[in-house]
Design a protein around this motif. Structure first.
Motif, PDB file in Angstrom:
ATOM      1  N   ALA A   1      29.703  -3.132  38.625  1.00 46.19           N
ATOM      2  CA  ALA A   1      28.888  -2.373  37.541  1.00 46.19           C
ATOM      3  C   ALA A   1      29.935  -2.171  36.283  1.00 46.19           C
ATOM      4  O   ALA A   1      30.150  -0.998  36.898  1.00 46.19           O
ATOM      5  N   GLU A   2      29.941  -3.265  35.347  1.00 42.55           N
ATOM      6  CA  GLU A   2      31.679  -2.736  34.623  1.00 42.55           C
ATOM      7  C   GLU A   2      31.376  -1.277  33.791  1.00 42.55           C
ATOM      8  O   GLU A   2      31.979  -0.918  33.273  1.00 42.55           O
ATOM      9  N   PRO A   3      30.041  -1.753  33.771  1.00 40.23           N
ATOM     10  CA  PRO A   3      30.129  -0.673  32.193  1.00 40.23           C
ATOM     11  C   PRO A   3      29.895   0.872  32.295  1.00 40.23           C
ATOM     12  O   PRO A   3      30.806   1.566  31.975  1.00 40.23           O
ATOM     13  N   ILE A   4      29.820   1.086  34.384  1.00 42.47           N
ATOM     14  CA  ILE A   4      29.576   2.230  34.863  1.00 42.47           C
ATOM     15  C   ILE A   4      31.405   2.498  35.021  1.00 42.47           C
ATOM     16  O   ILE A   4      31.533   3.933  35.065  1.00 42.47           O
ATOM     17  N   ALA A   5      31.704   1.639  35.665  1.00 48.59           N
ATOM     18  CA  ALA A   5      32.941   1.954  35.722  1.00 48.59           C
ATOM     19  C   ALA A   5      33.495   1.823  34.181  1.00 48.59           C
ATOM     20  O   ALA A   5      34.800   2.988  34.114  1.00 48.59           O
ATOM     21  N   GLN A   6      33.845   1.615  33.672  1.00 52.46           N
ATOM     22  CA  GLN A   6      34.439   1.838  31.563  1.00 52.46           C
ATOM     23  C   GLN A   6      33.937   3.347  31.410  1.00 52.46           C
ATOM     24  O   GLN A   6      34.364   4.004  30.876  1.00 52.46           O
ATOM     25  N   GLN A   7      32.711   4.277  31.083  1.00 48.77           N
ATOM     26  CA  GLN A   7      32.258   4.956  31.761  1.00 48.77           C
ATOM     27  C   GLN A   7      32.660   6.164  32.020  1.00 48.77           C
ATOM     28  O   GLN A   7      33.759   7.333  31.539  1.00 48.77           O
ATOM     29  N   ALA A   8      33.174   5.617  33.826  1.00 48.15           N
ATOM     30  CA  ALA A   8      33.802   7.089  34.030  1.00 48.15           C
ATOM     31  C   ALA A   8      35.313   6.683  34.229  1.00 48.15           C
ATOM     32  O   ALA A   8      36.277   7.537  34.245  1.00 48.15           O
ATOM     33  N   ARG A   9      36.274   5.815  33.585  1.00 49.57           N
ATOM     34  CA  ARG A   9      37.691   5.202  33.390  1.00 49.57           C
ATOM     35  C   ARG A   9      37.575   6.632  32.073  1.00 49.57           C
ATOM     36  O   ARG A   9      38.125   7.201  31.675  1.00 49.57           O
ATOM     37  N   ALA A  10      36.691   6.489  30.867  1.00 52.34           N
ATOM     38  CA  ALA A  10      36.931   6.681  30.028  1.00 52.34           C
ATOM     39  C   ALA A  10      36.913   8.394  29.862  1.00 52.34           C
ATOM     40  O   ALA A  10      37.373   9.276  29.826  1.00 52.34           O
ATOM     41  N   GLY A  11      35.633   8.876  31.262  1.00 53.42           N
ATOM     42  CA  GLY A  11      35.874  10.714  30.918  1.00 53.42           C
ATOM     43  C   GLY A  11      37.137  10.336  31.751  1.00 53.42           C
ATOM     44  O   GLY A  11      37.801  11.607  31.926  1.00 53.42           O
ATOM     45  N   LEU A  12      37.849  10.127  32.633  1.00 48.92           N
ATOM     46  CA  LEU A  12      39.013   9.884  33.535  1.00 48.92           C
ATOM     47  C   LEU A  12      40.381  10.188  32.966  1.00 48.92           C
ATOM     48  O   LEU A  12      41.493  10.932  32.279  1.00 48.92           O
ATOM     49  N   ARG A  13      40.016   9.726  31.031  1.00 43.39           N
ATOM     50  CA  ARG A  13      41.427   9.066  30.118  1.00 43.39           C
ATOM     51  C   ARG A  13      41.395  10.862  29.719  1.00 43.39           C
ATOM     52  O   ARG A  13      41.868  10.991  29.087  1.00 43.39           O
ATOM     53  N   GLU A  14      39.939  11.354  29.468  1.00 45.34           N
ATOM     54  CA  GLU A  14      39.243  12.629  28.502  1.00 45.34           C
ATOM     55  C   GLU A  14      40.405  13.908  29.439  1.00 45.34           C
ATOM     56  O   GLU A  14      40.674  14.704  28.882  1.00 45.34           O
ATOM     57  N   LEU A  15      40.365  13.836  30.795  1.00 47.28           N
ATOM     58  CA  LEU A  15      40.987  14.116  31.898  1.00 47.28           C
ATOM     59  C   LEU A  15      42.455  13.839  31.484  1.00 47.28           C
ATOM     60  O   LEU A  15      43.050  15.064  32.129  1.00 47.28           O
ATOM     61  N   GLY A  16      42.851  13.071  30.807  1.00 43.42           N
ATOM     62  CA  GLY A  16      44.550  13.040  30.506  1.00 43.42           C
ATOM     63  C   GLY A  16      45.030  11.685  31.923  1.00 43.42           C
ATOM     64  O   GLY A  16      46.205  11.191  31.724  1.00 43.42           O
TER      65      GLY A  16
END
Length: 929
Positions: A845-860
């Motif tokens: 489920a690549e869209p979910i994985a992309q959403q989660a990675r974006a959140g991790l990048r917000e955390l640095g």
């Protein structure tokens, strides 16, 4: 243009090389009937003339070998080249005579003062050469090397009049070239050039492949076939358009077989006085037959038949499989069979059947003869029915239909005729669903017992249901149930279950069906079959209304106690129980039942049930989050439906298309899903039947993924209207309220979103299924946001931890992490987002994985791997350390090997153990595989 030679490049090049030898060559070219010997000689002669040779050729006929030795040799007399070359002819005649010295007068008198032109002697069908010619050929072959002469002889099957003389020639031909049958691939390029087209995704070679196989590599048959096809394909410039490949084949095959039959009969007459008759009987019977059967069928002496079969085998026209003989190639048999009159064919098969019956042979051996024999033969009906059942048992429905149709020619009463029509219809369902309908209608009309009537009606319902002909099914079921009620109440109830399920498909009929459906209880069934079917339907009722998930699961288990497609039970209710299990939160059981049905129906070649089982398994994969597996099964199911005549726009196929589209959109391939819907005419208005509810839901997801929120909302709300109109208010099958609420929110209508989300959560909590409750919690959480939203998402994550709904779990963890980032809870956010990345990666489920990675990048964070669990979660350094540890190195040895500190190795191993979920290095080797 059909070439002279097909697939003989290697042999042709070998002959060319021998021809170029300075001292000349003597070659024997051997091959069976139609192997291309004559074509190779012709080609070689043309090449030699171009190179400056004088080419002399001779061809023998069988009758020539019967000439008296004192007569002039016809072969030697015919050695005259087309382009002159009297000196070459004189030289060859002198060599053939065996004289030690050349003549002192004539054109050879000055042979020593003038160079002689190089000569090539080509001899075809050497096996039939007369005695005089054989002696002359022996003398010419002896002269090769001493004179500028080369000899190439072609020899096929047949007996020589003078075996010693032939042997003397063969011993002098020092190079042998053997022609094996052509491989199909050897002519593929030629086919592409001759038939420059494709049809239904197949190349010309693929379309012709069955006929090429029937030609069995026979050069004559293949060239005749291609010539006929070429004439059909390109002949006649006044045609408005070029015919299709299949039309071409149909037009070419009949004259082809006629030509083959004429040529074969001429060849058979050369072999012996009984060869044509034995071959005709063998062609008439078909397949491989025992000599005793051939003799009895043709009213011939057995020893004569055995001797003739031996001669035919020597001529490469018959193959033996143990004691049985069969004409070869198959096209040869077909050509000969076309020349046998219908009356003779019936007589041959009748006699063969009589002999086999006297031996007590099994039905499978006798039935093929009864099919072509006359009506009224003893035991014909019983044997044909037994053979048909055996064919069905081994997964050959088309063969069964042939036997059953032949049975209808016998003198049958109405009930037996009805039973046979039912069997034909059932077999047709496994090969051609549309063709099964008229057979089953006839069976229904002729049925005289309640059991036969009910079985015919159930089978016909399945066929009509598969083709979206629900109105016809309802009308037929209503009439049949009325007929059954006074005769067999249990049979009437069984049929009523199918009627109620079909009725739920439309709003008007559903209104009438629900009161009766609500009255039904499991104890209403009087027998085991009725109890299973009723339990399956009641499980579907419970899932549709959202009544007690545990009860739904128990009822589904009862309904599926003999599987999703029980033998001799054609009811359409059982797949509904499989769907009910998924709605009740047990996609694991959905998968188990569907997987077992795939194996079982494939083994018994039940094509419609097999396609449906594949479709159900694909949907179970989707529900579990295994989208790659879902794609594979959905594609296989669509191909299986297509093979039996169920269009991709019809009933069962529509459900499969929606499953495939869901797999696409969950993997971030929304455009593929939309293209699929457009190709299947599912992009516009949809029918009101329940089968179109699922495509409507998936289509809403596709629109939402492409930011077309108004269209997505329209689909979700329309789905809700349809379900409510049928009384299917439960949230188990389609959580349309939560999906519509989220789109309302994106469009700025928070109040509508909250109303729908609250209703969904209330219904889901009453339903009590973890997956649906979690979906509803997520919907309300995203609508309300803030701390309340986080708490709802926390509850949803707890519900699905370890649950089978892996995609939903990944989706909730991604939303949970995103909200936690927004409201300043970084540690909670990081854990949730990493979990979302890992589970989404497992699902694809690549869209979910992309959403989660974006959140991790917000955390640095900067994720360096596509997941945080398993082998793919290891960094290159971690993998290197893990592999060395798995090989048995100690930490100190690893540190020395990699030139790093011991603490670094320990740190890497600690992370490796966590990512691979192992307790120590003893488990590393297995985990790294």
């Amino acid at each position: 243009m059909v070439p002279t030679l097909l697939g003989r490049a290697r042999e042709r090049d070998t002959l060319y090389e021998l021809l170029e030898r300075p001292g000349g060559a003597s070659v024997l070219l051997r091959g069976g009937f139609g192997s291309g010997k004559s074509g190779l000689l012709t080609d070689l002669g043309e090449r030699a003339r171009t190179a400056g040779f004088a080419v002399l050729s001779a061809c023998y006929e069988p009758d020539a070998s019967q000439l008296p030795e004192t007569a002039p040799s016809p072969a030697m007399c015919s050695l005259v080249p087309e382009d002159g070359g009297e000196r070459a002819v004189a030289l060859v005649r002198w060599l053939a005579s065996g004289d030690a010295t050349p003549p002192t007068d004539g054109i050879l008198a000055d042979a020593r003062s003038a160079p002689t032109q190089r000569v090539l002697v080509l001899v075809d069908d050497l096996q039939w050469a007369d005695a005089v010619s054989l002696r002359g050929l022996r003398n010419i072959a002896r002269a090769v090397g001493a004179h500028p002469v080369s000899v190439v002889c072609a020899m096929g099957p047949g007996e020589s009049v003078d075996e010693p003389a032939l042997g003397a020639v063969l011993r002098l031909l020092d190079r042998h070239v053997r022609l094996s049958p052509l491989d199909e691939s050897a002519v593929a390029d030629r086919l592409a050039g001759i038939l420059d087209a494709s049809e239904d995704g197949k190349t010309a070679g693929e379309v012709l492949s069955p006929l090429l196989t029937a030609a069995a590599g026979n050069q004559y048959l293949i060239r005749t076939l291609l010539a006929a096809v070429d004439a059909q394909r390109h002949g006649g410039s006044d045609r408005p358009e070029r015919p299709s490949l299949h039309t071409t084949l149909a037009g070419a095959l009949k004259p082809l077989l006629a030509d083959v039959g004429v040529a074969a009969r001429a060849a058979l007459r050369r072999i012996g006085p009984d060869a044509e008759r034995v071959a005709a009987v063998l062609a008439s019977l078909g397949g491989a037959q025992l000599p005793e059967v051939i003799a009895h069928a043709g009213a011939m002496d057995r020893h004569t038949v055995e001797d003739t079969l031996h001669a035919l085998a020597q001529a490469d026209l018959v193959q033996h499989a143990g004691p049985r003989a069969q004409l070869h190639p198959p096209l040869l048999a077909a050509g000969l069979a076309q020349g046998v009159s219908p009356t003779c064919r019936k007589q041959h098969h009748a006699r063969a059947a009589e002999l086999l019956l006297s031996w007590g042979a099994p039905a499978r051996q006798v039935a093929p003869h009864l099919v072509h024999g006359p009506t009224g033969m003893a035991q014909a009906t019983a044997i044909l029915r037994r053979a048909a059942q055996a064919a069905l048992d081994r997964g050959a429905p088309d063969e069964a239909v042939v036997y059953l149709r032949r049975t209808l020619s016998e003198d049958l009463d109405a009930q037996e005729r009805s039973e046979i029509l039912t069997l034909i219809g059932a077999a047709r369902l496994d090969s051609d669903v549309p063709a099964a309908v008229p057979e089953l209608r006839s069976s229904l009309r002729l049925s005289t017992t309640p059991q036969a009537l009910a079985r015919s009606a159930r089978s016909l319902t399945g066929a009509l249901f598969a083709m979206d002909r629900y109105g016809e099914a309802l009308t037929m079921l209503e009439g049949t149930i009325q007929r059954l009620r006074t005769e067999d109440a249990a049979a009437a109830l069984r049929l009523e279950l199918d009627y109620l399920l079909v009725s739920l498909g439309e709003a008007s009929s559903a209104v009438r069906a629900w009161p009766r459906l609500m009255e039904l209880r499991l104890q209403d069934a009087e027998d085991d079959a009725g109890r299973r079917a009723l339990a399956a339907l009641l499980s579907f009722r419970g899932a549709a209304l959202g009544e007690g998930a545990e009860d739904v699961i128990e009822l589904a288990r009862v309904g599926l106690s003999r599987g999703m497609a029980p033998v001799a039970d054609e009811s359409i209710v059982y797949p509904c129980a499989v769907l009910a299990l998924g709605a009740a939160g047990r996609p694991d059981l959905t998968f188990e039942y569907a997987d077992a049905a795939v194996a079982e129906t494939h083994a018994r070649a039940s094509a419609l049930n097999y396609a449906q089982a594949l479709s159900m398994r694909a949907n179970a994969h989707c529900r579990r989050g295994a989208f790659t597996d879902a794609q594979t099964d959905a594609r296989r199911a669509l191909a299986a439906f297509r093979d039996i005549g169920v269009d991709h726009r019809e009933s069962h196929s529509v459900f499969t298309v929606a499953t495939l589209a869901e797999a696409f959109v969950r993997q971030g391939q929304a455009q593929k899903a939309e293209d699929l819907f457009d190709d299947c005419d599912l992009g516009g208005p949809l029918g009101f039947h329940t089968i179109y509810d699922y495509p409507l839901l998936v289509r809403g997801w596709v629109h939402a993924a492409d930011n077309r929120f108004e269209r997505a909302l329209a689909d979700f709300l329309h789905l809700g209207e349809r379900l409510n109109a049928r009384g299917m208010t439960g949230p188990g099958f389609y959580p349309w309220r939560s999906e519509a609420a989220l789109v309302h929110l994106l469009l700025g209508d928070r109040q509508s979103a909250l109303t729908l989300a609250d209703e969904e959560l209330r219904l889901a909590r009453a339903w009590g299924v973890a997956e649906m409750t979690a979906v509803a919690l997520r919907g309300r959480a995203l609508v309300v946001g803030q701390e309340e939203g986080l708490e709802l998402l926390d509850e949803a994550a707890r519900l699905l931890g370890g649950n089978f709904a892996r995609f939903r779990y990944a989706q909730i963890q991604a939303d949970r992490g995103t909200l936690a980032v927004r409201y300043g809870r970084p540690e909670d956010a990081r854990a949730a987002l990493q979990e979302a990345v890992s589970v989404a990666h497992e699902c694809g489920a690549e869209p979910i994985a992309q959403q989660a990675r974006a959140g991790l990048r917000e955390l640095g964070d900067r994720p360096r791997t596509p997941t945080f669990r398993g082998r793919e979660a290891l960094t290159p350094a971690q993998r290197q350390v893990a592999e060395l540890a798995a090989q048995g190195m100690t930490n100190t040895e690893i540190a020395s090997h990699l030139f790093v500190g011991l603490r670094t190795v320990e740190m890497h191993l600690s992370k490796v153990y966590a990512k691979l979920a192992v307790s120590g290095r003893h488990a590393l080797e297995q985990a790294l595989r």
